[in-house]
Design a protein around this motif. Structure first.
Motif, short mmCIF file in Angstrom:
data_model
loop_
_atom_site.label_atom_id
_atom_site.label_comp_id
_atom_site.label_asym_id
_atom_site.label_seq_id
_atom_site.Cartn_x
_atom_site.Cartn_y
_atom_site.Cartn_z
N MET A 32 23.96 48.82 34.57
CA MET A 32 24.17 47.51 35.19
C MET A 32 25.60 47.04 35.00
SD MET A 32 22.33 43.82 34.50
CE MET A 32 23.36 43.44 33.07
N ARG A 33 26.13 47.21 33.79
CA ARG A 33 27.51 46.79 33.54
C ARG A 33 28.49 47.57 34.41
NH1 ARG A 33 25.76 46.74 28.20
NH2 ARG A 33 26.75 48.75 27.79
N THR A 34 28.22 48.86 34.57
CA THR A 34 29.10 49.68 35.41
C THR A 34 29.09 49.20 36.85
OG1 THR A 34 28.70 51.60 33.99
CG2 THR A 34 29.59 52.03 36.18
N LEU A 35 27.90 48.89 37.35
CA LEU A 35 27.77 48.42 38.73
C LEU A 35 28.47 47.09 38.95
CD1 LEU A 35 24.05 49.36 39.54
CD2 LEU A 35 26.11 50.40 40.49
N VAL A 36 28.25 46.16 38.03
CA VAL A 36 28.82 44.83 38.24
C VAL A 36 30.33 44.85 38.05
CG1 VAL A 36 26.69 43.63 37.65
CG2 VAL A 36 28.37 44.09 35.86
N TRP A 37 30.84 45.63 37.10
CA TRP A 37 32.29 45.72 36.93
C TRP A 37 32.92 46.39 38.16
CZ3 TRP A 37 35.54 43.25 33.99
CH2 TRP A 37 35.13 42.73 32.77
N SER A 38 32.24 47.39 38.71
CA SER A 38 32.76 48.05 39.91
C SER A 38 32.79 47.08 41.09
CB SER A 38 31.89 49.27 40.26
OG SER A 38 31.91 50.21 39.21
N ALA A 39 31.72 46.29 41.24
CA ALA A 39 31.67 45.31 42.33
C ALA A 39 32.76 44.26 42.17
CB ALA A 39 30.30 44.65 42.38
N ALA A 40 32.96 43.80 40.94
CA ALA A 40 34.01 42.82 40.69
C ALA A 40 35.39 43.40 40.97
CB ALA A 40 33.93 42.32 39.24
N LEU A 41 35.58 44.67 40.63
CA LEU A 41 36.86 45.32 40.91
C LEU A 41 37.08 45.46 42.41
CD1 LEU A 41 39.37 46.78 39.87
CD2 LEU A 41 38.05 48.91 39.79
N LEU A 42 36.04 45.79 43.16
CA LEU A 42 36.15 45.89 44.61
C LEU A 42 36.53 44.54 45.22
CD1 LEU A 42 33.17 48.20 45.62
CD2 LEU A 42 35.61 48.68 45.90
N LEU A 43 35.92 43.46 44.73
CA LEU A 43 36.26 42.13 45.22
C LEU A 43 37.72 41.79 44.91
CD1 LEU A 43 33.25 39.73 44.50
CD2 LEU A 43 34.21 40.38 46.70
N THR A 44 38.18 42.21 43.73
CA THR A 44 39.57 41.96 43.37
C THR A 44 40.52 42.71 44.30
OG1 THR A 44 38.93 41.68 41.04
CG2 THR A 44 41.27 42.11 41.51
N MET A 45 40.22 43.98 44.57
CA MET A 45 41.05 44.76 45.49
C MET A 45 41.03 44.15 46.89
SD MET A 45 42.42 47.08 43.69
CE MET A 45 43.11 48.05 45.01
N PHE A 46 39.86 43.68 47.29
CA PHE A 46 39.75 43.04 48.60
C PHE A 46 40.66 41.82 48.68
CE2 PHE A 46 37.66 39.48 50.85
CZ PHE A 46 37.76 39.95 52.14
N MET A 47 40.64 40.99 47.64
CA MET A 47 41.48 39.79 47.64
C MET A 47 42.96 40.15 47.64
SD MET A 47 39.59 37.24 48.06
CE MET A 47 41.01 36.16 47.98
N LEU A 48 43.33 41.24 47.01
CA LEU A 48 44.74 41.67 47.04
C LEU A 48 45.16 42.03 48.46
CD1 LEU A 48 44.94 43.82 43.77
CD2 LEU A 48 45.93 41.55 44.16
N PHE A 49 44.27 42.68 49.20
CA PHE A 49 44.57 43.00 50.61
C PHE A 49 44.67 41.71 51.43
CE2 PHE A 49 42.81 47.31 49.66
CZ PHE A 49 43.93 48.03 50.07
N VAL A 50 43.81 40.74 51.13
CA VAL A 50 43.88 39.46 51.83
C VAL A 50 45.21 38.78 51.57
CG1 VAL A 50 42.92 37.13 51.90
CG2 VAL A 50 41.38 39.09 51.89
N ILE A 51 45.65 38.78 50.32
CA ILE A 51 46.93 38.16 49.97
C ILE A 51 48.08 38.86 50.70
CG2 ILE A 51 48.57 37.80 48.07
CD1 ILE A 51 46.12 37.37 46.25
N ALA A 52 48.00 40.18 50.82
CA ALA A 52 49.05 40.92 51.52
C ALA A 52 49.15 40.49 52.98
CB ALA A 52 48.79 42.41 51.41
N ARG A 53 48.00 40.23 53.61
CA ARG A 53 48.00 39.82 55.02
C ARG A 53 48.17 38.32 55.18
NH1 ARG A 53 43.52 42.52 58.70
NH2 ARG A 53 45.12 42.03 60.24
N LEU A 54 47.71 37.53 54.20
CA LEU A 54 47.80 36.07 54.19
C LEU A 54 47.40 35.49 55.54
CD1 LEU A 54 48.58 33.94 52.05
CD2 LEU A 54 50.79 33.77 53.16
N PRO A 55 46.11 35.46 55.85
CA PRO A 55 45.67 34.97 57.16
C PRO A 55 46.13 33.55 57.43
CG PRO A 55 43.83 35.10 55.60
CD PRO A 55 44.98 35.80 54.97
#
Length: 539
Positions: A55-78
């Motif tokens: 469970m910890r592995t899954l939730v940490w992975s999901a949180a990391l994916l969300l973080t990477m997603f937000m970094l891509f959003v910041i790069a594009r800055l809609p």
């Protein structure tokens, strides 16, 4: 659980050994209680099992994916929503850090947009010469870092379970129902992708650190400098975004009311000194009068949509309300329960009295419910895990359209693409001609964007409560573009506001394209036409 009795007698002189002994016993009792709580948590649930590790592995992975997603959003800055006003604020501060004037129009007025956070970003812009959108990206990176570390920091004061912080991130961003609620200060992923560079995100992120530091200060009876520092931090929060500042204040009040053991008299005295220092700094803030905001009315109708679709938007958070009920049964002074009660009460009163702007305090009700969900999941209760996981998946699908802000639209399935709000094209092409400080006459559709490039508009794109002639300016723009307005009056308006450029989309009214006072200089990719004002002579 019994709690130490509060000694209300006045403390004796510092040399009194008995008084010191009571303080030491109180602190030792609190420490022992916290340690026992940690041991109990570690002994329960799936914390040390194989299932817990998965469970910890899954939730940490999901949180990391969300973080990477937000970094891509910041790069594009809609570009959507209020990005223009925040860019304009930085541009004004870049031009004049001490007396920036109105962010939107050529007027020497104060503005609540000039907060400690934007002043810092304005200083960075002026010192480095970086493009304003680059500065906003830097601010977004700082806010994202503060948010992730703040959630971790505060969650660790509530639970020792290793899965709690990433679960808290997932619940705060995903535990929302449709439709999107894109408002400043809301941590819904659909909102965060658009507001990540806004001051509100900085404030709500900083609030998590504020709550964690306050919790530790109350538990450890911290020193005078610690509480004075918390008072200054509170002032920064309130000055930077007032609505989110109310949420932060409710959270702090809940932590104080739920503190165990109840803080000693000296601790309360230090806390009071911190509050006084914070209020003093707020009162002395030179860029705008914070307390004058209380007397302003006129924001109710625009906030009315916050009270629409409540069952669908927040029904998913009922899982958190259930978790709060369990917490309340264990502890009638649980800080998250008190936090939720304060936020819910203010939102409900706003609905009953027609103060729709009070709906901006909804995060004070939503955040504690989401955190309670994360903490309950971290305990490893199977039924709650299944229910909350389903709610998280439902919330993620409701916000799947946010992928369009990180991934090119042609790479997304049609079902996802349809859920993405289209972003604006921007007016950077205009800066080849229009320089910072120039005034542009434009219809309201462009007024929200033009100031982002350093230019002024005749009328503000966003209501400005500190602008005394705001209604006059709205009327002037309306008259300029209205059919049948005499040419002499149109030229008078251009002269009165020192207009150098006219920007319009097709023929929206105003002076005809072949008028001697105008010269077409460029046409943007979206079809907008830019005219230079070359003369204001009346026929």
């Amino acid at each position: 659980m019994d709690h130490p009795k509060i000694d209300d007698s006045p403390p004796p002189a510092p040399s009194s050994v008995g008084w010191r002994q009571r303080v030491l016993e109180r602190e030792a009792s609190a420490t022992a209680g916290a340690a026992a709580s940690v041991q109990a948590e570690q002994a329960e649930g799936a914390g040390g099992t194989r299932a817990g590790t998965v469970m910890r592995t899954l939730v940490w992975s999901a949180a990391l994916l969300l973080t990477m997603f937000m970094l891509f959003v910041i790069a594009r800055l809609p570009w959507l929503g209020d990005l223009g006003i925040h860019a304009a604020t930085i541009e004004r501060l870049r031009a004049n850090l001490i007396h920036p004037g109105s962010p939107q129009v050529d007027a020497a007025t104060d503005s609540p947009y000039y907060s400690p956070w934007t002043v810092l970003l304005g200083f960075v812009a002026g010192a480095t010469g970086l493009d304003v959108f680059t500065v906003l990206r830097i601010g977004a990176l700082i806010s994202l870092s503060l948010l992730l570390t703040g959630v971790w920091h505060f969650t660790r004061t509530l639970s020792s379970r290793r899965a709690a912080p990433p679960l808290a991130v997932l619940c705060l961003l995903l535990l929302w129902g449709p439709p999107w609620l894109a408002w400043s200060g809301f941590l819904e992923l659909g909102s965060l992708t658009l507001t990540i560079s806004y001051p509100s995100t900085f404030v709500i992120a900083l609030s998590f650190h504020f709550w964690a530091l306050l919790t530790k200060a109350l538990r450890a009876a911290a020193s005078w400098p610690a509480f004075l520092g918390l008072g200054l931090l509170w002032a920064v929060i309130l000055l930077s975004h007032q609505y989110s500042g109310v949420v932060a204040t409710f959270g702090a009040l809940a932590l104080l009311l739920g503190a165990r053991p109840w803080p000693a008299r000296e601790t309360l005295l230090r806390l009071g000194a911190g509050i006084v220092l914070g209020v003093a700094w707020i009162a002395m803030w030179p860029y705008y009068s914070f307390f004058s905001l209380f007397g302003f009315e006129g924001l109710e109708e625009i906030h009315r949509p916050l009270y629409s679709n409540l069952p669908t938007r927040f029904g998913i958070v009922l899982v958190g309300v259930i978790a709060l009920v369990f917490r309340w049964r264990r502890d009638r002074r649980d800080p998250l329960v008190i936090f939720f009660a304060l936020g819910t009460a203010m939102v409900a009163v706003g609905d009953l009295t027609g103060h729709w702007s009070w709906g901006r305090v909804l995060p004070a009700a939503i955040i504690p419910a989401q955190l309670a969900t994360a903490l309950a999941m971290a305990e490893g209760r199977k039924v709650f895990l299944a229910l909350s996981s389903a709610a998280l998946l439902s919330g993620a699908w409701a916000q799947v359209g946010t992928l369009g802000y990180a991934v090119p639209a042609d790479m997304l399935p049609q079902a996802v693409r349809q859920k993405t709000w289209p972003t604006w094209q921007g007016l950077k092409w205009m800066t080849r001609w229009v320089k910072p400080g120039d005034t542009v006459m434009s219809s309201p559709t462009a007024n929200v964007m033009i100031p982002a490039y350093g230019a002024y508009t005749v009328a503000p794109g966003y209501d400005d409560i500190f602008l005394p002639d705001q209604q006059e300016r709205y009327a002037a723009v309306g008259r300029f573009f209205a059919s049948g307005t005499p040419r002499e009056e149109q030229l008078d308006i251009l002269g009165r506001y020192k207009v150098k450029w006219v920007l319009r989309w097709g023929f929206e009214g105003g002076l005809p394209p072949d008028d001697a006072a105008l010269r077409l200089v460029d046409i943007g990719p979206d079809g907008r036409e830019l005219y230079q004002v070359v003369g204001r002579e009346k026929a």
